[in-house]
Design a protein around this motif. Structure first.
Motif, PDB file in Angstrom:
ATOM      1  N   THR A  94       0.970  -1.191  -0.021  1.00 64.02           N
ATOM      2  CA  THR A  94      -0.074  -0.106  -0.003  1.00 64.02           C
ATOM      3  C   THR A  94       0.999   1.340  -0.076  1.00 64.02           C
ATOM      4  OG1 THR A  94      -1.511  -1.265   1.383  1.00 64.02           O
ATOM      5  CG2 THR A  94      -2.070   1.232   0.916  1.00 64.02           C
ATOM      6  N   HIS A  95       0.629   2.100  -0.917  1.00 67.77           N
ATOM      7  CA  HIS A  95       1.102   3.527  -0.759  1.00 67.77           C
ATOM      8  C   HIS A  95       0.247   4.201   0.458  1.00 67.77           C
ATOM      9  CE1 HIS A  95       2.166   7.667  -1.430  1.00 67.77           C
ATOM     10  NE2 HIS A  95       3.185   7.475  -2.182  1.00 67.77           N
ATOM     11  N   THR A  96       0.571   4.280   1.493  1.00 65.82           N
ATOM     12  CA  THR A  96      -0.381   4.876   2.527  1.00 65.82           C
ATOM     13  C   THR A  96      -1.075   5.997   2.575  1.00 65.82           C
ATOM     14  OG1 THR A  96       1.513   5.494   3.918  1.00 65.82           O
ATOM     15  CG2 THR A  96       0.551   3.320   4.269  1.00 65.82           C
ATOM     16  N   GLU A  97       0.022   7.302   1.916  1.00 66.44           N
ATOM     17  CA  GLU A  97      -0.667   8.687   1.877  1.00 66.44           C
ATOM     18  C   GLU A  97      -1.607   8.403   0.561  1.00 66.44           C
ATOM     19  OE1 GLU A  97       0.954  13.071   1.440  1.00 66.44           O
ATOM     20  OE2 GLU A  97       2.350  11.484   1.274  1.00 66.44           O
ATOM     21  N   ALA A  98      -1.372   7.695  -0.370  1.00 65.06           N
ATOM     22  CA  ALA A  98      -2.248   7.650  -1.538  1.00 65.06           C
ATOM     23  C   ALA A  98      -3.358   6.784  -1.075  1.00 65.06           C
ATOM     24  CB  ALA A  98      -1.550   7.216  -2.841  1.00 65.06           C
ATOM     25  N   ILE A  99      -3.430   5.787  -0.193  1.00 60.47           N
ATOM     26  CA  ILE A  99      -4.176   4.866   0.153  1.00 60.47           C
ATOM     27  C   ILE A  99      -4.470   4.112  -1.064  1.00 60.47           C
ATOM     28  CG2 ILE A  99      -6.460   4.234   1.207  1.00 60.47           C
ATOM     29  CD1 ILE A  99      -6.496   7.137   2.155  1.00 60.47           C
ATOM     30  N   LEU A 100      -3.355   3.500  -1.725  1.00 59.24           N
ATOM     31  CA  LEU A 100      -3.526   2.828  -3.020  1.00 59.24           C
ATOM     32  C   LEU A 100      -2.621   1.523  -3.175  1.00 59.24           C
ATOM     33  CD1 LEU A 100      -3.883   3.091  -5.950  1.00 59.24           C
ATOM     34  CD2 LEU A 100      -1.650   4.395  -6.231  1.00 59.24           C
ATOM     35  N   HIS A 101      -3.127   0.551  -3.694  1.00 59.02           N
ATOM     36  CA  HIS A 101      -2.808  -0.890  -3.754  1.00 59.02           C
ATOM     37  C   HIS A 101      -2.481  -1.059  -5.234  1.00 59.02           C
ATOM     38  CE1 HIS A 101      -4.036  -1.926   0.262  1.00 59.02           C
ATOM     39  NE2 HIS A 101      -5.407  -1.744  -0.280  1.00 59.02           N
ATOM     40  N   ILE A 140      -2.414  10.684  -3.844  1.00 53.66           N
ATOM     41  CA  ILE A 140      -2.138  12.003  -2.855  1.00 53.66           C
ATOM     42  C   ILE A 140      -2.908  13.100  -3.107  1.00 53.66           C
ATOM     43  CG2 ILE A 140      -0.140  13.185  -2.141  1.00 53.66           C
ATOM     44  CD1 ILE A 140       1.722  10.816  -3.044  1.00 53.66           C
ATOM     45  N   ALA A 141      -2.956  13.722  -4.291  1.00 55.13           N
ATOM     46  CA  ALA A 141      -3.971  14.642  -4.673  1.00 55.13           C
ATOM     47  C   ALA A 141      -5.249  14.767  -4.249  1.00 55.13           C
ATOM     48  CB  ALA A 141      -3.685  15.004  -5.985  1.00 55.13           C
ATOM     49  N   SER A 142      -5.785  13.449  -4.223  1.00 59.28           N
ATOM     50  CA  SER A 142      -7.327  13.215  -3.764  1.00 59.28           C
ATOM     51  C   SER A 142      -7.571  13.476  -2.126  1.00 59.28           C
ATOM     52  CB  SER A 142      -7.636  12.038  -4.071  1.00 59.28           C
ATOM     53  OG  SER A 142      -7.141  10.921  -3.414  1.00 59.28           O
ATOM     54  N   LYS A 143      -6.403  13.405  -1.575  1.00 58.83           N
ATOM     55  CA  LYS A 143      -6.481  13.609   0.074  1.00 58.83           C
ATOM     56  C   LYS A 143      -7.143  12.749   0.749  1.00 58.83           C
ATOM     57  CE  LYS A 143      -3.158  16.491   0.063  1.00 58.83           C
ATOM     58  NZ  LYS A 143      -1.947  16.239   0.517  1.00 58.83           N
ATOM     59  N   GLY A 144      -7.752  11.513   0.130  1.00 59.56           N
ATOM     60  CA  GLY A 144      -8.704  10.549   0.772  1.00 59.56           C
ATOM     61  C   GLY A 144      -9.976  10.762   0.539  1.00 59.56           C
ATOM     62  N   THR A 145     -10.251  11.899  -0.238  1.00 60.38           N
ATOM     63  CA  THR A 145     -11.849  12.070  -0.774  1.00 60.38           C
ATOM     64  C   THR A 145     -12.382  10.977  -1.358  1.00 60.38           C
ATOM     65  OG1 THR A 145     -11.100  13.572  -2.637  1.00 60.38           O
ATOM     66  CG2 THR A 145     -11.346  14.534  -0.323  1.00 60.38           C
ATOM     67  N   PHE A 146     -11.509  10.468  -2.469  1.00 62.52           N
ATOM     68  CA  PHE A 146     -12.375   9.272  -3.022  1.00 62.52           C
ATOM     69  C   PHE A 146     -13.134   8.353  -2.150  1.00 62.52           C
ATOM     70  CE2 PHE A 146      -8.805   9.824  -6.616  1.00 62.52           C
ATOM     71  CZ  PHE A 146      -9.403  10.864  -7.335  1.00 62.52           C
ATOM     72  N   HIS A 147     -12.199   7.855  -0.975  1.00 58.94           N
ATOM     73  CA  HIS A 147     -12.811   7.040  -0.156  1.00 58.94           C
ATOM     74  C   HIS A 147     -13.975   7.784   0.520  1.00 58.94           C
ATOM     75  CE1 HIS A 147     -10.733   3.365  -0.227  1.00 58.94           C
ATOM     76  NE2 HIS A 147      -9.423   3.859   0.157  1.00 58.94           N
ATOM     77  N   LYS A 148     -13.932   9.079   0.952  1.00 59.98           N
ATOM     78  CA  LYS A 148     -14.963   9.696   1.731  1.00 59.98           C
ATOM     79  C   LYS A 148     -16.168   9.821   0.814  1.00 59.98           C
ATOM     80  CE  LYS A 148     -12.079  13.108   4.349  1.00 59.98           C
ATOM     81  NZ  LYS A 148     -11.837  14.287   4.447  1.00 59.98           N
ATOM     82  N   ARG A 149     -16.332   9.902  -0.634  1.00 60.72           N
ATOM     83  CA  ARG A 149     -17.226   9.693  -1.460  1.00 60.72           C
ATOM     84  C   ARG A 149     -17.907   8.283  -1.576  1.00 60.72           C
ATOM     85  NH1 ARG A 149     -17.921  13.198  -5.577  1.00 60.72           N
ATOM     86  NH2 ARG A 149     -19.589  11.935  -6.202  1.00 60.72           N
ATOM     87  N   PHE A 151     -15.824   5.847  -3.046  1.00 61.12           N
ATOM     88  CA  PHE A 151     -15.125   4.971  -4.031  1.00 61.12           C
ATOM     89  C   PHE A 151     -13.890   4.397  -3.464  1.00 61.12           C
ATOM     90  CE2 PHE A 151     -17.482   8.434  -6.397  1.00 61.12           C
ATOM     91  CZ  PHE A 151     -18.143   7.649  -7.284  1.00 61.12           C
ATOM     92  N   HIS A 152     -13.422   3.470  -4.100  1.00 63.39           N
ATOM     93  CA  HIS A 152     -12.192   2.849  -3.901  1.00 63.39           C
ATOM     94  C   HIS A 152     -11.064   3.346  -4.728  1.00 63.39           C
ATOM     95  CE1 HIS A 152     -10.040  -1.539  -3.979  1.00 63.39           C
ATOM     96  NE2 HIS A 152      -9.421  -0.420  -2.954  1.00 63.39           N
ATOM     97  N   THR A 153     -10.168   3.963  -3.710  1.00 63.75           N
ATOM     98  CA  THR A 153      -9.211   4.839  -4.400  1.00 63.75           C
ATOM     99  C   THR A 153      -8.427   4.016  -5.340  1.00 63.75           C
ATOM    100  OG1 THR A 153      -8.960   6.249  -2.365  1.00 63.75           O
ATOM    101  CG2 THR A 153      -7.072   5.999  -3.707  1.00 63.75           C
ATOM    102  N   THR A 154      -7.989   2.613  -5.078  1.00 62.99           N
ATOM    103  CA  THR A 154      -7.348   1.849  -5.718  1.00 62.99           C
ATOM    104  C   THR A 154      -7.860   1.800  -7.457  1.00 62.99           C
ATOM    105  OG1 THR A 154      -6.092   0.867  -4.262  1.00 62.99           O
ATOM    106  CG2 THR A 154      -6.105  -0.651  -6.291  1.00 62.99           C
ATOM    107  N   ALA A 155      -9.160   1.565  -7.387  1.00 65.86           N
ATOM    108  CA  ALA A 155      -9.808   1.404  -8.556  1.00 65.86           C
ATOM    109  C   ALA A 155      -9.845   2.676  -9.152  1.00 65.86           C
ATOM    110  CB  ALA A 155     -11.351   1.228  -8.210  1.00 65.86           C
ATOM    111  N   ILE A 156      -9.764   3.802  -8.537  1.00 63.67           N
ATOM    112  CA  ILE A 156     -10.151   5.307  -9.428  1.00 63.67           C
ATOM    113  C   ILE A 156      -8.504   5.449  -9.958  1.00 63.67           C
ATOM    114  CG2 ILE A 156     -10.589   7.511  -9.339  1.00 63.67           C
ATOM    115  CD1 ILE A 156     -12.956   5.716  -8.988  1.00 63.67           C
ATOM    116  N   PHE A 187     -12.858   5.510 -17.627  1.00 66.67           N
ATOM    117  CA  PHE A 187     -12.891   4.310 -17.349  1.00 66.67           C
ATOM    118  C   PHE A 187     -12.695   3.992 -15.781  1.00 66.67           C
ATOM    119  CE2 PHE A 187     -11.932   3.865 -21.753  1.00 66.67           C
ATOM    120  CZ  PHE A 187     -12.221   2.798 -22.177  1.00 66.67           C
ATOM    121  N   ALA A 188     -12.443   5.156 -15.245  1.00 69.62           N
ATOM    122  CA  ALA A 188     -12.514   4.619 -13.557  1.00 69.62           C
ATOM    123  C   ALA A 188     -13.802   4.315 -13.068  1.00 69.62           C
ATOM    124  CB  ALA A 188     -11.755   5.967 -12.916  1.00 69.62           C
ATOM    125  N   SER A 189     -13.544   3.504 -12.226  1.00 70.47           N
ATOM    126  CA  SER A 189     -14.952   2.818 -11.461  1.00 70.47           C
ATOM    127  C   SER A 189     -14.395   1.995 -10.227  1.00 70.47           C
ATOM    128  CB  SER A 189     -15.740   2.264 -12.021  1.00 70.47           C
ATOM    129  OG  SER A 189     -15.211   0.963 -12.564  1.00 70.47           O
TER     130      SER A 189
END
Length: 447
Positions: A94-101, A140-149, A151-156, A187-189
């Motif tokens: 995981t990139h922890t700051e990006a919350i990304l696998h 990183i730029a999303s600041k965790g807001t994909f998850h707040k909405r 969405f799965h950050t890794t998928a986006i 294509f992101a989802s």
């Protein structure tokens, strides 16, 4: 200049010879770790069911190997199945700051699909690094807001990384790479509703991002055009999937060629949701103090907002997970396993009905808290209230396995060999270590 132009320029000018050695070394470590987690999951039900589905689909003549099996599939299906396996155990990095696998997407894409189209280990390694750099910066730029909405950050973010990696493999021009980035937003989802019942949609997010990235690169190679303003326009990716006013788009090109995001990726010591790792460390620390289950009245954990929706809420369901996959997203149950056994590994989920574990889990509650280190680190903070009236505080500021508290090379090799032995013998596993460490010289890749 649009950010898609800046990122595309970075990718097409990237030269493996000028990439720092530590970056290339870390990329290989991440690929090896991902390969091990995929082999360990090769007989998981969701992986076998996905394989059944892929076998039933129309396929091309080009074939690639299913990791851990003596059989091949159409190359894109094989890469997708290997990606599902890489993420199935929640043991991937995981990139922890990006919350990304991203490695679960990029390692199968590069090793399975990559060698089928370019026969060059150097290009495969470059594609993996480039894909990680772009995907991580979006996270990183999303600041965790994909998850707040929801969405799965890794998928986006993952589809952007997959498109870039595929574009490197296909030798896209700068204009074509700009178009690939522009297409990726469409294509992101991937939504987080899998948390409601521990279902398989999360692993399919990984496969979908991989497949879409390959398709996107081919569309861009054929000179279809896409929006330049995928990061800035009226309906840009941060507005569509995140909370734009909370995002920081300056992170997209901050320190390109100087700050390497792949060096900020954490390798998991425990097969569970990464958000829980700091709390698992806390539970192990309580055990190391010599405390017993019967000594503890209750434990109050202090958890950041984004992790709450993954590992704490609803707390009543987290106390008694029904499946191993649900257990991996239950902070109290994971803490109880670690406290009871002194470890957390792939065998920890064999019995979800252990009385002592369930009793300990139900002692744990949580409060919303803002940690100074989150999301760069996935910390753990708690107060344990003892039956004798004492209060013990545990604060894990940097979770084990984080890039600032990393696993040693011996620990990484131990993890890989233990994972790989679930599917292959030690001789083949050690041969894989040599193949990955000498990746630049390889012209094909087989298990």
């Amino acid at each position: 200049m649009f950010y898609s132009e800046i990122l595309a320029d970075f990718v097409v000018k990237l030269d493996l010879k000028t990439i720092p050695d530590e970056v290339k070394q870390r990329a290989k470590e991440l690929m090896l770790d991902t390969l091990g987690t995929a082999l360990a999951a090769s007989n998981e039900e969701c992986v076998l069911n996905a394989l059944k589905a892929f076998k039933a689909m129309p396929s091309s003549d080009e074939q690639a190997q299913i990791w851990g099996k003596d059989e091949n599939l159409s190359v894109i299906y094989a890469a997708m199945n290997n990606a599902i396996a890489a993420h199935a155990l929640d043991f991937d990095d995981t990139h922890t700051e990006a919350i990304l696998h991203a490695s679960a997407i990029l390692a199968p894409l590069c090793l399975s699909y990559g060698f089928s189209v370019c026969k060059s280990g150097e290009k495969v390694l470059k594609a993996f690094i480039a894909g990680w750099e772009v995907a991580a910066r979006i996270g990183i730029a999303s600041k965790g807001t994909f998850h707040k909405r929801g969405f799965h950050t890794t998928a986006i973010c993952g589809v952007f990384g997959a498109a870039v990696a595929s574009g490197v493999l296909l030798d896209l021009s700068k204009t074509q790479m700009i178009n690939a980035l522009g297409f990726a937003g469409s294509f992101a989802s991937g939504v987080n509703e899998f948390l409601s019942n521990g279902s398989n949609s999360k692993v399919l997010h990984i496969a979908n991002a991989l497949k879409n990235g390959i398709f996107i690169a081919h569309f861009a190679k054929a000179n279809l055009n896409a929006p330049l303003s995928i990061f800035e326009g009226r309906d840009n990716v941060f507005r569509a999937f995140g909370i734009e006013e909370e995002c920081d788009k300056n992170e997209l090109d901050k320190g390109l060629n100087e700050i390497w995001q792949i060096l900020q990726v954490s390798i998991k010591p425990y097969p569970s949701c990464h958000f829980a790792h700091g709390f698992i460390d806390c539970a192990l620390a309580l055990r190391e103090d010599g405390l017993k289950n019967e000594d503890i009245q209750s434990i109050e954990c202090f958890v950041d907002e984004v992790p709450i929706s993954f590992i704490c809420d609803p707390i009543s369901a987290k106390y008694e997970p029904k499946t191993a996959y649900e257990a991996k997203f239950s902070m109290p149950f994971l803490m109880a396993l670690a406290f009871e056994d002194g470890f957390l590994n792939l065998s920890s989920y064999q019995n979800l009905k252990r009385k002592n574990v369930l009793e300990f889990a139900k002692k744990i509650t949580y409060k919303k808290h803002k940690s100074s280190g989150f999301p760069k680190y996935f910390p753990g903070h708690l107060k344990a209230y003892l039956k004798n009236g004492k209060i013990i505080t545990k604060d894990i500021f940097i979770n084990k396995g984080n890039f600032d508290n990393p696993l040693s090379l011996d620990e990484l090799e131990f993890k890989f060999l233990n994972n790989a032995k679930q599917a292959i013998d030690e001789k083949r596993a050690r041969a894989l270590i040599l193949k990955i460490t000498s990746l630049e010289t390889q012209k094909e890749f087989q298990i």
